[in-house]
Design an enzyme around this catalytic site. Sequence first.
Site, mmCIF file in Angstrom:
data_model
loop_
_atom_site.group_PDB
_atom_site.id
_atom_site.type_symbol
_atom_site.label_atom_id
_atom_site.label_comp_id
_atom_site.label_asym_id
_atom_site.label_seq_id
_atom_site.Cartn_x
_atom_site.Cartn_y
_atom_site.Cartn_z
ATOM 1 N N LYS A 144 0.840 -1.169 0.000
ATOM 2 C CA LYS A 144 0.000 0.000 0.000
ATOM 3 C C LYS A 144 0.889 1.238 0.000
ATOM 4 C CE LYS A 144 -1.775 1.839 3.852
ATOM 5 N NZ LYS A 144 -0.916 2.638 4.714
ATOM 6 N N ASP A 173 -2.222 -5.883 2.463
ATOM 7 C CA ASP A 173 -2.698 -5.022 3.545
ATOM 8 C C ASP A 173 -2.155 -5.693 4.796
ATOM 9 O OD1 ASP A 173 -4.256 -4.063 5.784
ATOM 10 O OD2 ASP A 173 -5.471 -3.056 4.276
ATOM 11 N N HIS A 174 -1.119 -5.119 5.373
ATOM 12 C CA HIS A 174 -0.392 -5.884 6.395
ATOM 13 C C HIS A 174 -1.241 -6.154 7.644
ATOM 14 C CE1 HIS A 174 0.449 -2.052 8.462
ATOM 15 N NE2 HIS A 174 0.730 -2.778 9.521
ATOM 16 N N LYS A 178 -1.899 -9.934 10.740
ATOM 17 C CA LYS A 178 -1.924 -9.977 12.209
ATOM 18 C C LYS A 178 -2.800 -11.137 12.664
ATOM 19 C CE LYS A 178 -1.529 -4.915 12.517
ATOM 20 N NZ LYS A 178 -0.126 -4.742 12.919
ATOM 21 N N GLU A 212 -2.567 5.347 17.599
ATOM 22 C CA GLU A 212 -1.122 5.218 17.754
ATOM 23 C C GLU A 212 -0.604 6.348 18.627
ATOM 24 O OE1 GLU A 212 0.855 3.565 13.893
ATOM 25 O OE2 GLU A 212 -0.488 5.175 13.309
ATOM 26 N N ASP A 231 -4.355 6.976 4.759
ATOM 27 C CA ASP A 231 -3.316 6.079 5.253
ATOM 28 C C ASP A 231 -3.913 4.829 5.905
ATOM 29 O OD1 ASP A 231 -0.625 5.397 5.809
ATOM 30 O OD2 ASP A 231 -0.744 6.246 7.828
ATOM 31 N N HIS A 236 -6.739 -0.525 5.991
ATOM 32 C CA HIS A 236 -6.660 -1.313 7.232
ATOM 33 C C HIS A 236 -7.996 -1.387 7.986
ATOM 34 C CE1 HIS A 236 -2.501 -1.277 6.396
ATOM 35 N NE2 HIS A 236 -2.164 -0.146 7.004
ATOM 36 N N LYS A 336 -2.625 9.657 14.990
ATOM 37 C CA LYS A 336 -1.247 9.612 15.508
ATOM 38 C C LYS A 336 -1.168 10.488 16.751
ATOM 39 C CE LYS A 336 0.918 7.962 11.541
ATOM 40 N NZ LYS A 336 1.056 6.535 11.648
HETATM 41 C C1 BG6 Z 1 0.818 1.712 7.908
HETATM 42 C C2 BG6 Z 1 0.632 3.206 7.931
HETATM 43 O O1 BG6 Z 1 0.166 1.158 6.801
HETATM 44 O O2 BG6 Z 1 0.287 1.163 9.108
HETATM 45 C C3 BG6 Z 1 1.321 3.801 9.154
HETATM 46 O O3 BG6 Z 1 1.181 3.778 6.756
HETATM 47 C C4 BG6 Z 1 0.848 3.123 10.412
HETATM 48 O O4 BG6 Z 1 1.096 5.202 9.229
HETATM 49 C C5 BG6 Z 1 0.941 1.612 10.286
HETATM 50 O O5 BG6 Z 1 1.673 3.559 11.476
HETATM 51 C C6 BG6 Z 1 0.302 0.929 11.468
HETATM 52 O O6 BG6 Z 1 0.602 -0.425 11.431
HETATM 53 P P1 BG6 Z 1 0.816 -1.269 12.750
HETATM 54 O O7 BG6 Z 1 1.049 -2.647 12.270
HETATM 55 O O8 BG6 Z 1 1.981 -0.647 13.467
HETATM 56 O O9 BG6 Z 1 -0.444 -1.119 13.528
#
Ligand code: BG6
Length: 485
Positions: A144, A173-174, A178, A212, A231, A236, A336
């Site tokens: 992404k 989509d990481h 999880k 975050e 973002d 996500h 953030k």
């Molecule tokens: C990313 C965003 O895709 O996901 C970041 O670009 C964000 O801004 C991050 O901090 C959050 O991922 P995780 O795995 O730390 O919750």
Amino acid sequence: MTGAAPAPAATLVIFGAMGDLAKRLLVPSLLNLVRDGLLGDDFRIIGVSHHDVDDAGLRDGLDDFVGKEDDAGEAWASLRERISYLRGSFDEDAPYAALKARVTGNAAFYLATAPGFFGTIVDRLADAGLTDEADGFRRVLIEKPFGHNLPSAQALNRQILARIGEGQVYRIDHFLGKETVQNIMIARFANALLEAVWNSRYIDHVQITAAETVSVGTRGKFYDATGALRDMIPNHLFQLLAMVGMEPPNSFDAEAIRNEKAKLLAAVRGPKAGEVARDAVRGQYRAGRAGDADVPDYHAEDLIAADSRTETYAAIRVEVETWRWAGVPFYLRTGKALSARDTEIVVVFKPVPFALFRDTDVTRLPPNELVLQVQPHEGISLDFIVKKPGPVVDTGEASLDFRYADHFPLGHRTGYETLLYDALIGDQTLFQRADMIEAGWAAVQPILDAWGEGGEPEPYAAGSAGPAGAATMLAREGRHWHALG
Ligand code: BG6
């Protein structure tokens, strides 16, 4: 991944091999797969980038990022030998010609690059014949952000799908890597108790949060052009929404699951033009203390325009136009520099229909809440009402808490292991399909348009729970956000 078979022999070509993602996440995850016996000796890596280094330079640069656990050394020594480097610009022919000479059999191409290169790299790979699957699979993994709005995502899908098939495209989509996110489906579809009440008759509303404590830090250039909404939300948070809201698939096949998610995402109705002011809130942080750090004003961060209107916090209200979810609001928020790192889904149930308990007004009984905690402590908890001990009938709140770590060894995981392994074995379940990506963008496009036209994000202090407007958005409907942390 106990009991899983090793992935077939393959070459993984990482475009952007000298970048942060490759060093911090991809290579450490590949090493974990080697340690788990899921990548054999016939797996190798070619790193591509424009940096002036050689094989040794790439390997040395990775040494600091791989696991230092006792048993990691041997696995790293073995994988390290199989990492080689190719210097070149992504928009020139030379590296593709060189790859053509070096890559045979199965190959996956991981685009860990700036998004502007995604389309170009796929074109060049196809031009060079590297995506032909005559002597093995050829897959492309794309990070992404996939587009920055609906038209650009559609254009990128068109460009890519003109050259390779959807079955070759693995859009990452990481969040889907999880464990707890994957567990949402199991929790729902393996527990009759939950599924029986998983609908608008029993559920009042759902909150999805990705908070975050970190600020934009060194990512100012990317972030100022992106903002919290783009973002995190269409990708996500919508993936979490899809997991919570989808209908049960007919099987656990990738397409069956992706079809159900795509249906859900297509039914998400975000605020339309005239509703954005009411149902979407944007904020921007001001100096404060978040996590363990002093955070400056957003405008004082590196590479942020002095008059930037980019939001660092976004909260939106959406509905899901399906039989199951009609009339149930879903509130999504992300930001953030907030008071806590907290990724969670809170399902808030409706009150009981009638209060039997003397002196206890049903409207004062707190609702049952099911919290699916994704980060930082993976688990599930259920808040419910109990009788306080004593001669008088009075109610109190209690919680059933399940923490993953108390029951299952979680080991050291980056979250990318499953995604990389699945791409190598050809399982697309956890990857975004073109229609899913476009449905996500379509749902937020009116907000992007409205915010692009003007107005300012609402300031909030770093270390707080976000802008006051987000609380007002829920208070207007008689609800409140689950406390962060
Ligand atoms: C990313 C965003 O895709 O996901 C970041 O670009 C964000 O801004 C991050 O901090 C959050 O991922 P995780 O795995 O730390 O919750």
